[in-house]
Design an enzyme around this catalytic site. Structure first.
Site, PDB file in Angstrom:
ATOM      1  N   THR A   1      -2.704   8.458  -2.180  1.00 28.34           N
ATOM      2  CA  THR A   1      -2.785   7.180  -2.889  1.00 28.34           C
ATOM      3  C   THR A   1      -2.621   6.062  -1.883  1.00 28.34           C
ATOM      4  OG1 THR A   1      -0.391   6.930  -3.131  1.00 28.34           O
ATOM      5  CG2 THR A   1      -1.583   8.136  -4.869  1.00 28.34           C
ATOM      6  N   ASP A   2      -2.887   4.851  -2.310  1.00 27.74           N
ATOM      7  CA  ASP A   2      -2.422   3.728  -1.518  1.00 27.74           C
ATOM      8  C   ASP A   2      -0.919   3.562  -1.810  1.00 27.74           C
ATOM      9  OD1 ASP A   2      -2.276   1.671   0.247  1.00 27.74           O
ATOM     10  OD2 ASP A   2      -4.002   0.577  -0.512  1.00 27.74           O
ATOM     11  N   TYR A   3      -0.305   2.666  -1.061  1.00 30.26           N
ATOM     12  CA  TYR A   3       1.152   2.477  -1.052  1.00 30.26           C
ATOM     13  C   TYR A   3       1.723   2.212  -2.452  1.00 30.26           C
ATOM     14  CZ  TYR A   3       5.180   1.027   1.837  1.00 30.26           C
ATOM     15  OH  TYR A   3       6.379   0.933   2.482  1.00 30.26           O
TER      16      TYR A   3
ATOM     17  N   ALA B   1       0.878   3.336  -5.224  1.00 27.25           N
ATOM     18  CA  ALA B   1      -0.153   3.088  -6.248  1.00 27.25           C
ATOM     19  C   ALA B   1       0.078   3.903  -7.522  1.00 27.25           C
ATOM     20  CB  ALA B   1      -1.544   3.360  -5.676  1.00 27.25           C
TER      21      ALA B   1
END
Ligand code: BGC
Length: 747
Positions: free
Chosen positions: A287-289, A291
């Site tokens: 995932t992104d940070y 997310a």
């Protein structure tokens, strides 16, 4: 052979010397067998640990969560760490992990190595302006070599988000507005980062991000909502992602945004149906940070358990920083909300990547302090950074050939970025050192001009604050000069993540200072450093020359100085349209015609047309635009046939002549328009480009090939086909070119 190609070859040779695997490597079984046997021994907790990533406290790249990564490693709860770099530090963490991992499963260390690790290249948007695939591949290769020598296994790049909105700060990290150019550059970057063997000690695993359509955030505001048709998504935004899958990229990152009501991190459509099934991606998705946590404020999950369930089911394999998988997956499994097969699949993908990186053969493969010292800031790396920076310079205006400067001229260099070592390397500059390492413009000029009476350097103004007390001294020196060069722009952190702007003029009182300089009646050259297209209408009218230097990296000052003094002839071309004003945004060259296309000032019908009443529809500088110190003339456009069918090719050729006084490089661009389709089609689309070097007085014939494959799009039935009919071909030095011919595609 051009310098970048030569450097690429040289580097390939020197790097391959280091490519052999380490002495301490264990012999292990083939990947599938090895991972299956390992997983058969793993408990559910151990499998879940592989899906968990925490941040170390080296670099801050997102909100704080309060999770102590050291404690978690000690509990054997971690599969990956981001933001830990350096041989010593990663070595210490790996050791701690292996001491606490029952099955001795190594950590994978990820880091944002975007445009260099220590030796910093131009920001990605600047690299895109080179339109030079070898240059961009070289940059990624150097970044990989330095990162890997510093204990990093995995970079969160390439960022391949197409964006048509310069308000969005992250355009600096991408390749601009065009799908074709962005796709080619994405592949070059993956090749550069990963090489042929992920297990080599000079390569890192790449991560294509942010999946998907993050660059279409409404109003250019970071993290904002995205809504678009599946046709636009597939035609404009997805191709660079798909191309990196075909190029063998090891991982993907989800994006923060929603698309059509579904956050990307919970999108089964994107992550499973398209990425894993349709495209056959067998790497892992991070995932992104935080997310997954953000699925709660997005409003699709009521709590962290539901967020985790949605993400795993959608196809997310690793949870970046948020701790949601660690907290919830086991419970969700017990409750029957997720299956063990789903956890196994995520775990397998992560373990296979670790295998590919050679970490099971030797978890300390990337931990050699001697190599770290030798590889970091190597001379060849700095030379490569200089080459690429020179190629990224875009000359936007040059009245009366005020550039290049001559050594005999008295030049007043002014502006907040003239002696800058901080901003010049740009944002997302990984571990790049600023003060004491980056070459400022002043330093670059001083290397060229030995007679110090010929140059003065004054700041004049700051980038943002409005103090005026330095202006007088700068104006006094400018008054005595033959030419004034103002080096101005944005702070590096005014673009990049969470750095959207609604006003994309030069910030602060820089413009006011420029108008004072202009009053002196001397030629004024504006050199710009910025992470996005700016609105430069006033500057275009009032400055004599404008050089777009982006944030050019560690060697940026040399690149700029050499360009200003003619030791480098600019050849960069804009990868993004520069608007006249922010009200035109989003503005991009491959727009649709509309039912009421406006034909410009000569249009007999001025009312009831798709236009603004206060500004022209055209941009200030179109996509693909960029001047040179020399002049290129295009003629003799020829098609080998006026008819194409599904199994033939058309050869398109054009003569390009260097009619000026300098040797130089030109990016020859080919655009196609599908005149009538079952759905509306863009007014033109880039379908090919070639960079050619021409000595002064030289003429070359440049050739392209067109096949029916180049003409495919999603038709009215969402089939990816080329429809028979009439097509226009345009060739020239930018997207506004009028040089054209026609052909017909027949069944
Ligand atoms: C960014 C990503 C980056 C990640 C890790 C996020 O905030 O959106 O691009 O890779 O942080 O640093």
């Amino acid at each position: 052979m051009n310098t970048v190609k030569a450097t690429l070859l040289l580097l390939a040779c020197t790097l391959s010397l280091h490519a052999q695997k380490g002495k301490n490597d264990k012999k292990i079984k083939p990947k599938k067998e090895f991972v299956a046997e390992l997983m058969a021994k793993m408990t559910v907790d151990e499998k879940i640990a592989q899906t968990v990533q925490y941040t170390a406290d080296g670099t801050v790249t997102g909100p704080k969560t309060g999770i102590n990564y050291i404690d978690e490693i000690k509990k054997g709860n971690v599969g990956s760490i981001l933001n830990a770099t350096g041989v010593k530090y990663t070595n210490m963490l790996q050791k701690l992990n292996l001491e606490n991992s029952r099955l001795k499963i190594p950590l994978i260390f990820g880091y944002d190595v975007i445009h260099g690790y220590k030796t910093i290249f131009p920001i990605t948007l600047g690299e895109a302006a080179t339109w030079d695939l070898s240059a961009v591949e070289l940059s990624a290769r150097v970044a990989a070599a330095e990162a890997a020598a510093n204990g990093v296994h995995w970079t969160f790049a390439p960022m391949v988000d197409i964006s048509r909105d310069p308000r969005w700060g992250r355009v600096s990290e991408g390749s601009g507005e065009d799908t074709y150019l962005g796709t080619q550059l994405a592949v070059a970057r993956v090749k550069g980062f990963q090489g042929n063997d992920l297990a080599s000690i000079n390569t890192v695993m790449a991560c294509t991000k942010h999946f998907a359509a993050y660059g279409a955030a409404e109003a250019g505001r970071d993290y904002n909502t995205v809504d678009m048709s599946e046709r636009t998504l597939r035609e404009m935004y997805l191709p660079p992602f798909k191309a990196t899958v075909d190029a063998g990229v090891g991982s993907f990152m989800t994006s923060f945004n929603e698309i059509a009501g579904v956050p990307a991190t919970a999108s089964k459509f994107l992550l499973t149906d398209i990425l894993k099934k349709e495209w056959g991606f067998d790497g892992f998705v991070v995932t992104d940070y935080t997310a997954i946590n953000e699925l709660i404020p997005h409003g699709v999950a009521k709590d962290s358990a539901q967020a985790g369930e949605l993400a795993l089911k959608a196809g997310v394999d690793m949870d970046m920083v948020g701790g949601i998988y660690m907290k919830n997956l086991k419970k969700l499994l017990k409750e029957g909300k997720v299956t063990e097969a789903q956890i196994n699949d995520a775990c397998r993908r992560v373990l296979e990547a670790k295998y590919d990186l050679g970490l099971f053969e030797n978890p300390y493969r990337y931990n050699d302090e001697k190599r770290e010292k030798e590889v970091t800031y190597k001379k060849e790396h700095l030379d490569a950074a200089l080459d690429v920076a020179k190629k990224s310079m875009v000359l936007l205006k040059n009245s009366n050939n005020v550039l290049p400067l001559h050594k005999e001229q008295k030049v007043a260099f002014v502006g907040p970025l003239v002696n800058d070592e901080w901003n010049i390397i740009g944002s997302w500059a990984a571990s790049g050192d600023r003060y004491g390492y980056a070459v400022s413009v002043q330093e670059g000029v001083n290397k060229i001009i030995t007679d110090k009476s010929k140059v003065t350097f004054d700041k004049g103004v700051e980038i943002i604050d409005s103090r005026r007390d330095m202006m007088k001294a700068a104006l006094d020196n400018a008054r005595k000069a033959d030419v004034i060069v103002a080096v101005m722009g944005e702070f590096e952190n005014m673009s990049g993540e969470a750095a959207s702007r609604t006003d994309i003029d030069l910030p602060g009182i820089q413009k006011e200072f420029l108008s004072e300089l202009k009053k002196l009646g001397k030629p004024v050259v504006l050199v710009l450093m910025n992470g996005r297209p700016l609105t430069l209408t006033w500057e275009n009218e009032n400055m004599d020359a404008i050089l777009e230097a982006w944030f050019p990296g560690t060697m940026g000052g040399d690149a700029i100085a050499q360009t200003l003094y003619g030791l480098n002839v600019p050849s960069g071309k804009l990868p993004m349209t520069f608007p006249r004003n922010v009200g035109q945004v989003p503005i991009y060259y491959n727009h649709k015609n509309t039912g009421r296309p406006y034909l410009g000032a000569g249009d007999p019908e001025q009312k009831y047309k798709s236009r603004y009443i206060d500004v022209d529809n055209s941009p200030l500088y179109p996509f693909g635009y960029g001047l040179s110190y020399t002049k290129f003339d295009y003629s003799n456009l020829k098609l080998s046939s006026q008819t194409l069918n599904y199994s033939t090719k058309i050869k398109v050729s054009v003569d390009v002549a260097n009619e000026g006084n300098f040797d130089g490089e030109e990016v020859v661009q080919l655009y196609i328009q599908d005149e009538v389709g079952s759905v509306t089609r863009p007014v033109k689309e880039l379908k090919g480009f070639k960079k050619v070097f021409l000595k002064k007085g030289e003429k070359k014939t440049v050739e392209f090939e067109i096949t029916a494959d180049d003409l495919r799009f999603y038709n009215i039935d969402m089939k990816f086909v080329a429809e028979p009919g009439d097509f226009k071909v345009f060739i020239g030095g930018d997207s506004a070119t009028k040089l054209q011919d026609k052909f017909v595609l027949v069944n």
